[in-house]
Design a protein around this motif. Structure first.
Motif, mmCIF file in Angstrom:
data_model
loop_
_atom_site.group_PDB
_atom_site.id
_atom_site.type_symbol
_atom_site.label_atom_id
_atom_site.label_comp_id
_atom_site.label_asym_id
_atom_site.label_seq_id
_atom_site.Cartn_x
_atom_site.Cartn_y
_atom_site.Cartn_z
ATOM 1 N N UNK A 198 37.892 -46.144 -60.636
ATOM 2 C CA UNK A 198 36.945 -47.097 -61.212
ATOM 3 C C UNK A 198 36.977 -47.061 -62.735
ATOM 4 N N UNK A 199 37.091 -45.859 -63.313
ATOM 5 C CA UNK A 199 37.152 -45.749 -64.772
ATOM 6 C C UNK A 199 38.415 -46.404 -65.319
ATOM 7 N N UNK A 200 39.526 -46.288 -64.589
ATOM 8 C CA UNK A 200 40.759 -46.947 -65.023
ATOM 9 C C UNK A 200 40.573 -48.471 -64.972
ATOM 10 N N UNK A 201 39.969 -48.955 -63.884
ATOM 11 C CA UNK A 201 39.746 -50.394 -63.738
ATOM 12 C C UNK A 201 38.829 -50.911 -64.839
ATOM 13 N N UNK A 202 37.824 -50.129 -65.217
ATOM 14 C CA UNK A 202 36.914 -50.526 -66.291
ATOM 15 C C UNK A 202 37.678 -50.693 -67.603
ATOM 16 N N UNK A 203 38.623 -49.777 -67.868
ATOM 17 C CA UNK A 203 39.436 -49.897 -69.075
ATOM 18 C C UNK A 203 40.240 -51.181 -69.101
ATOM 19 N N UNK A 204 40.801 -51.543 -67.951
ATOM 20 C CA UNK A 204 41.572 -52.779 -67.866
ATOM 21 C C UNK A 204 40.668 -53.996 -68.049
ATOM 22 N N UNK A 246 55.520 -52.130 -56.497
ATOM 23 C CA UNK A 246 54.450 -52.509 -57.413
ATOM 24 C C UNK A 246 55.002 -52.710 -58.818
ATOM 25 N N UNK A 247 55.841 -51.780 -59.268
ATOM 26 C CA UNK A 247 56.404 -51.857 -60.614
ATOM 27 C C UNK A 247 57.303 -53.079 -60.781
ATOM 28 N N UNK A 248 57.925 -53.517 -59.686
ATOM 29 C CA UNK A 248 58.795 -54.702 -59.738
ATOM 30 C C UNK A 248 58.020 -55.996 -59.572
ATOM 31 N N UNK A 249 56.696 -55.875 -59.381
ATOM 32 C CA UNK A 249 55.881 -57.074 -59.202
ATOM 33 C C UNK A 249 55.998 -57.692 -57.832
ATOM 34 N N UNK A 250 56.412 -56.897 -56.844
ATOM 35 C CA UNK A 250 56.630 -57.402 -55.490
ATOM 36 C C UNK A 250 55.514 -57.007 -54.532
ATOM 37 N N UNK A 276 52.150 -57.124 -62.536
ATOM 38 C CA UNK A 276 51.974 -55.824 -63.186
ATOM 39 C C UNK A 276 51.911 -55.944 -64.696
ATOM 40 N N UNK A 277 52.770 -56.741 -65.272
ATOM 41 C CA UNK A 277 52.848 -56.824 -66.734
ATOM 42 C C UNK A 277 51.527 -57.233 -67.363
ATOM 43 N N UNK A 278 50.748 -58.062 -66.664
ATOM 44 C CA UNK A 278 49.478 -58.510 -67.234
ATOM 45 C C UNK A 278 48.457 -57.386 -67.311
ATOM 46 N N UNK A 279 48.705 -56.294 -66.578
ATOM 47 C CA UNK A 279 47.780 -55.163 -66.598
ATOM 48 C C UNK A 279 48.281 -54.016 -67.470
ATOM 49 N N UNK A 280 49.487 -54.099 -67.988
ATOM 50 C CA UNK A 280 50.028 -53.033 -68.821
ATOM 51 C C UNK A 280 49.678 -53.306 -70.279
ATOM 52 N N UNK A 281 48.410 -53.067 -70.593
ATOM 53 C CA UNK A 281 47.884 -53.373 -71.921
ATOM 54 C C UNK A 281 47.940 -52.134 -72.798
ATOM 55 N N UNK A 282 47.682 -52.309 -74.095
ATOM 56 C CA UNK A 282 47.603 -51.171 -75.002
ATOM 57 C C UNK A 282 46.456 -50.261 -74.579
ATOM 58 N N UNK A 283 46.706 -48.974 -74.564
ATOM 59 C CA UNK A 283 45.703 -48.017 -74.105
ATOM 60 C C UNK A 283 44.685 -47.686 -75.187
ATOM 61 N N UNK A 284 45.065 -47.853 -76.437
ATOM 62 C CA UNK A 284 44.187 -47.505 -77.545
ATOM 63 C C UNK A 284 43.765 -48.767 -78.283
#
Length: 436
Positions: free
Chosen positions: A101-107, A300-304, A309-317
């Protein structure tokens, strides 16, 4: 379950429930039922996340968080398509679900979703904020730290802090607690952060990690007097004064001690017979699940796997980018030689060549109290405690008396007479802490 989840189009508050490792949505049925008993469908929409069910929880906190984030965004869109509008959000996670849940909140924070929502309540029930690495010494604990980290696929590596998340050089748990990360920025938006932590018999996630604590005042409850929250005795402890010194007790007669040992014989025999068989089955299943999880992660990593996936790989900081990748944290084997930190620089036995880690350990060692010594946690765990506590939490210690499986009882994971004390926890949450 269907009677409790969902909501009417008039409901403007969404509460998301996230189950734990090996779990499924049905594990959150009692939590949903408690909410619905207090808040009708026209006031609260309840969403129980379902895409991480069963062995899918092996795939790691990152993938789990992306799935939950996707479910939340779909629910917001679905409500809007029916003519409604969600204006407020609350999230509750159980066990590993608290980290997911904390990871999802960050996204949600990074994607701007939380900008349009009033963040009300974040709740964690028995969630291992600091992972599940044991600070205890001895070969059984050493074996647990080594094998446990390697038998739960990616989730295991993350829970034991031996992973390196993306290019950070840090365990994911450390990144989740980095004050500059999207995860902490998102968590800070919630008006209230609450946790319920078992003080005894939680073998899945012990007190120090679920209570975000450096010490454990509940190691010997015979030596303390427990103070409860009025109206919720004898389950929920007073967070401001949970324990006080107990008056000395007369020694029990030899007959009473002998009776205690006799009562334990059936349990000891059961462990001797069934644990070896269970371990064999567990390791076989772990090998199978590792292969299956690796395949799911690859898809998942291949978007299949149904998620972009790419839309969720945002900057962490968000506040500032790190200038350089920090040194990797010490391996889980490096702190297995003691239970508590020593009181001087020379008696700790820690082995780390990272100067920042040495400074953290030296400071914690200096602050350790002889009557309640600091546990021998890893440097990233101490840093996580300091960062998380800075946000402010309402921490409620819980004492489940009637069942030795307190990890399941705290949320009444199934209808069972000995889990009834968990209903006291849920009642306290919905009546005293949940913000509507």
């Amino acid at each position: 379950m269907a009677d409790y989840i969902g909501g009417d189009v008039e409901a403007d508050h969404l509460c998301v429930l996230v189950h734990g490792l090996w779990g499924n949505p049905n594990h959150m049925a009692s939590v949903a039922k408690a909410l619905r008993s207090q808040y009708p469908r026209d006031k609260l929409n309840i969403l129980v996340a379902k895409r991480n069910a069963g062995s899918f929880t092996y795939d790691g906190i990152e993938l789990g968080g992306e799935r939950v984030c996707n479910e939340i965004e779909e629910e917001l869109q679905a409500v809007e398509s029916e003519g409604g509008k969600i204006k407020k959000i609350s999230i509750a996670g159980y066990s590993l679900g608290g980290l997911v849940a904390r990871y999802a909140i960050g996204l949600l924070y990074a994607r701007g979703v939380l900008d349009n929502l009033e963040c009300m309540t974040f709740t964690a029930f028995a969630s291992p904020f600091l992972g599940v690495r044991t600070p205890l010494r001895g070969w059984p604990n050493h074996v647990w730290n080594v094998l446990g980290a390697r038998t739960l696929c990616m989730s295991g590596r993350q829970l034991f802090g031996i992973d390196q998340f993306r290019d950070t050089g840090k365990p994911l748990l450390a990144v989740l607690a980095d004050p500059k990360s999207i995860f902490m920025c998102g968590l800070a938006k919630f008006k209230r952060r609450i946790l319920y932590t078992n003080i005894v018999n939680d073998r899945s996630a012990v007190y120090y990690t679920t209570g975000i604590a450096k010490t454990d005042p509940y190691t010997d409850l015979d030596k303390v007097k427990v103070n409860y929250v009025k109206g919720y005795e004898p389950v929920i402890l007073d967070p401001t004064n949970p324990v006080s010194p107990a008056p000395p007790k007369p020694k029990e007669p030899l007959v009473a001690n002998l009776k205690k040992w006799i009562n334990r014989v059936p349990f000891i025999l059961a462990v001797a017979v069934f644990v070896p068989l269970g371990l064999v089955a567990f390791f076989i299943n772990s090998a199978v699940q590792t292969v299956r999880s690796s395949k799911r992660v690859m898809l998942h990593e291949k978007g299949l796997a149904g998620i972009d996936v790419e839309s969720y790989r945002v900057d962490l900081w968000i506040k500032e980018m790190r200038e350089a990748v920090e040194h990797a944290y010490e391996d889980l084997n490096s702190s297995q030689n003691q239970e508590y930190l020593g009181l001087s620089d020379g008696d700790s036995g820690e082995e780390t060549d990272d100067s920042s880690n040495q400074e953290i350990l030296a400071l914690e060692r200096k602050q350790s109290h002889p009557h309640q010594p600091t546990l021998a946690l890893a440097p990233y765990q101490f840093a996580a405690i300091n960062a998380l506590d800075a946000l402010g939490w309402r921490k409620y210690p819980v004492w489940i008396h009637n069942d030795r499986h307190s990890h399941a009882a705290i949320i009444v994971r199934m209808e069972k007479p000995t889990f009834e004390e968990g209903k006291v926890v849920l009642s306290h949450w919905v009546n005293e802490e949940f913000l509507i």
